[in-house]
Design a protein around this motif. Sequence first.
Motif, mmCIF file in Angstrom:
data_model
loop_
_atom_site.group_PDB
_atom_site.id
_atom_site.type_symbol
_atom_site.label_atom_id
_atom_site.label_comp_id
_atom_site.label_asym_id
_atom_site.label_seq_id
_atom_site.Cartn_x
_atom_site.Cartn_y
_atom_site.Cartn_z
ATOM 1 N N SER A 35 -20.231 -4.698 -23.239
ATOM 2 C CA SER A 35 -20.425 -5.858 -22.361
ATOM 3 C C SER A 35 -19.168 -6.235 -21.587
ATOM 4 O O SER A 35 -19.258 -6.878 -20.540
ATOM 5 N N GLU A 36 -17.983 -5.850 -22.102
ATOM 6 C CA GLU A 36 -16.756 -6.239 -21.421
ATOM 7 C C GLU A 36 -16.601 -5.488 -20.095
ATOM 8 O O GLU A 36 -17.167 -4.418 -19.889
ATOM 9 N N ARG A 37 -15.828 -6.084 -19.206
ATOM 10 C CA ARG A 37 -15.530 -5.459 -17.918
ATOM 11 C C ARG A 37 -14.058 -5.061 -17.911
ATOM 12 O O ARG A 37 -13.203 -5.794 -18.423
ATOM 13 N N LEU A 38 -13.755 -3.915 -17.327
ATOM 14 C CA LEU A 38 -12.391 -3.397 -17.293
ATOM 15 C C LEU A 38 -11.809 -3.543 -15.898
ATOM 16 O O LEU A 38 -12.475 -3.254 -14.903
ATOM 17 N N VAL A 39 -10.561 -3.979 -15.854
ATOM 18 C CA VAL A 39 -9.871 -4.175 -14.584
ATOM 19 C C VAL A 39 -9.213 -2.870 -14.149
ATOM 20 O O VAL A 39 -8.593 -2.170 -14.950
ATOM 21 N N VAL A 40 -9.347 -2.553 -12.869
ATOM 22 C CA VAL A 40 -8.709 -1.373 -12.282
ATOM 23 C C VAL A 40 -7.504 -1.847 -11.474
ATOM 24 O O VAL A 40 -7.623 -2.736 -10.632
ATOM 25 N N SER A 41 -6.337 -1.281 -11.735
ATOM 26 C CA SER A 41 -5.141 -1.692 -11.008
ATOM 27 C C SER A 41 -5.059 -1.013 -9.647
ATOM 28 O O SER A 41 -5.779 -0.050 -9.359
ATOM 29 N N ARG A 42 -4.176 -1.513 -8.815
ATOM 30 C CA ARG A 42 -3.992 -0.956 -7.463
ATOM 31 C C ARG A 42 -3.652 0.526 -7.504
ATOM 32 O O ARG A 42 -4.049 1.299 -6.638
ATOM 33 N N LEU A 43 -2.879 0.941 -8.515
ATOM 34 C CA LEU A 43 -2.423 2.323 -8.571
ATOM 35 C C LEU A 43 -3.572 3.313 -8.721
ATOM 36 O O LEU A 43 -3.448 4.484 -8.359
ATOM 37 N N TYR A 44 -4.700 2.869 -9.270
ATOM 38 C CA TYR A 44 -5.780 3.782 -9.571
ATOM 39 C C TYR A 44 -7.090 3.423 -8.867
ATOM 40 O O TYR A 44 -8.121 4.064 -9.108
ATOM 41 N N ALA A 45 -7.067 2.424 -7.996
ATOM 42 C CA ALA A 45 -8.288 1.964 -7.337
ATOM 43 C C ALA A 45 -8.893 3.024 -6.423
ATOM 44 O O ALA A 45 -10.091 3.004 -6.152
ATOM 45 N N ASP A 46 -8.078 3.967 -5.944
ATOM 46 C CA ASP A 46 -8.602 4.967 -5.015
ATOM 47 C C ASP A 46 -9.549 5.955 -5.679
ATOM 48 O O ASP A 46 -10.206 6.748 -4.998
ATOM 49 N N ALA B 26 -18.999 6.702 -19.087
ATOM 50 C CA ALA B 26 -19.350 5.384 -19.630
ATOM 51 C C ALA B 26 -19.366 4.302 -18.558
ATOM 52 O O ALA B 26 -19.753 3.171 -18.832
ATOM 53 N N ILE B 27 -18.967 4.637 -17.333
ATOM 54 C CA ILE B 27 -18.900 3.645 -16.258
ATOM 55 C C ILE B 27 -20.264 3.521 -15.592
ATOM 56 O O ILE B 27 -20.836 4.507 -15.124
ATOM 57 N N ALA B 28 -20.776 2.298 -15.550
ATOM 58 C CA ALA B 28 -22.052 2.053 -14.885
ATOM 59 C C ALA B 28 -21.867 1.748 -13.408
ATOM 60 O O ALA B 28 -22.600 2.246 -12.561
ATOM 61 N N SER B 29 -20.853 0.928 -13.090
ATOM 62 C CA SER B 29 -20.619 0.560 -11.694
ATOM 63 C C SER B 29 -19.212 0.003 -11.540
ATOM 64 O O SER B 29 -18.550 -0.360 -12.515
ATOM 65 N N ALA B 30 -18.761 -0.056 -10.288
ATOM 66 C CA ALA B 30 -17.471 -0.647 -9.939
ATOM 67 C C ALA B 30 -17.714 -1.707 -8.880
ATOM 68 O O ALA B 30 -18.396 -1.442 -7.879
ATOM 69 N N GLN B 31 -17.184 -2.898 -9.108
ATOM 70 C CA GLN B 31 -17.376 -4.005 -8.164
ATOM 71 C C GLN B 31 -16.024 -4.493 -7.659
ATOM 72 O O GLN B 31 -15.080 -4.644 -8.437
ATOM 73 N N ARG B 32 -15.959 -4.749 -6.369
ATOM 74 C CA ARG B 32 -14.748 -5.288 -5.757
ATOM 75 C C ARG B 32 -15.040 -6.706 -5.280
ATOM 76 O O ARG B 32 -16.022 -6.942 -4.571
ATOM 77 N N ASP B 33 -14.200 -7.678 -5.696
ATOM 78 C CA ASP B 33 -14.438 -9.063 -5.296
ATOM 79 C C ASP B 33 -13.820 -9.345 -3.932
ATOM 80 O O ASP B 33 -13.265 -8.446 -3.285
ATOM 81 N N GLY C 6 0.820 -1.199 0.000
ATOM 82 C CA GLY C 6 0.000 0.000 0.000
ATOM 83 C C GLY C 6 0.858 1.255 0.000
ATOM 84 O O GLY C 6 0.576 2.216 -0.707
ATOM 85 N N GLY C 7 1.939 1.228 0.770
ATOM 86 C CA GLY C 7 2.836 2.371 0.800
ATOM 87 C C GLY C 7 3.518 2.607 -0.529
ATOM 88 O O GLY C 7 3.649 3.746 -0.985
ATOM 89 N N ILE C 8 3.939 1.528 -1.181
ATOM 90 C CA ILE C 8 4.639 1.681 -2.456
ATOM 91 C C ILE C 8 3.691 2.184 -3.535
ATOM 92 O O ILE C 8 4.074 2.946 -4.410
ATOM 93 N N VAL C 9 2.423 1.800 -3.465
ATOM 94 C CA VAL C 9 1.443 2.288 -4.421
ATOM 95 C C VAL C 9 1.284 3.798 -4.275
ATOM 96 O O VAL C 9 1.244 4.535 -5.263
ATOM 97 N N GLU C 10 1.194 4.270 -3.033
ATOM 98 C CA GLU C 10 1.089 5.713 -2.800
ATOM 99 C C GLU C 10 2.313 6.436 -3.340
ATOM 100 O O GLU C 10 2.212 7.506 -3.961
#
Length: 275
Positions: free
Chosen positions: A259-270, A239-246, A141-145
């Motif tokens: 119809s496709e889903r896009l992955v959000v990386s750790r760097l931009y999840a915030d 264009a984003i309808a929703s964001a889901q976290r598993d 988490g620190g390195i991502v920041e």
Amino acid sequence: MKATALIAEDEALLAANLQAELFGVWPDLEIVAVVGDGQSAVKEALRLQPAVLFLDIRMPGMSGLECAETLAEEWPEDAGAFPLIVFVTAYDQYAVQAFERAAFDYLLKPLQLARLEQTCARLKTRLGERSVEVGGELALGGIVEQMRELLAAGGGGAQAGQDSQDSSPLRIIQASAGNTISMVPVDKVIYFEAADKYVRVVTADREHLVRSSLKELLLRLDTQRFWQIHRGSVVHCDAIASAQRDEAGKLTLTLRERSERLVVSRLYADRFRGM
């Protein structure tokens, strides 16, 4: 445990010199790999999971910064602590200040023994602190920041270097295919995706390829409307309808007109936080 390190340096003599100097100032440090490009550094770092990475800034194919960004995105959730990164650079003092703000350590070329000793002392201290931490997620988490800060500092300098014509927001994408040039309004683009030496320009009903880099396009896009969500993806926020976290914490986006889903990386999840 014995500390391990990976060296990524495209100049063989400089890599050998760094390895020799490290052996002199830190005999207990085990160099598990020496590679000459960023892609190999990513591959070997993910495989070997060393405690320290010495990354040359300028390498063929993928720079040291891009290598660190990729590793921050791809580091396994169940792996150990993210490696401590030391950038090796010939940049001027202005660029070095950006590294300092991001709380990374750095070494200037040509290497100075006293500076290397100072760096190694810092690394030993930090590794000792990590030995009492539970798990690696806190360190990741620190390195991502830190990566966000460093990329922001670097991006500002790159954008400042563009001429006034290039600084205006892009309105039309001119996508060529054979003898036809399609004029694609930027407002109609749902997302951009890096694809080798091209960028996929995806609208609700079509896809186009443009010969450009995603970084070049980002300099011309309105970042209030087009959000980078991965090192290879930029999406139109409308264009984003929703964001889901598993359950594992992985974040994916559902789109309104695709119809496709896009992955959000750790760097931009915030970017995606409930109000």
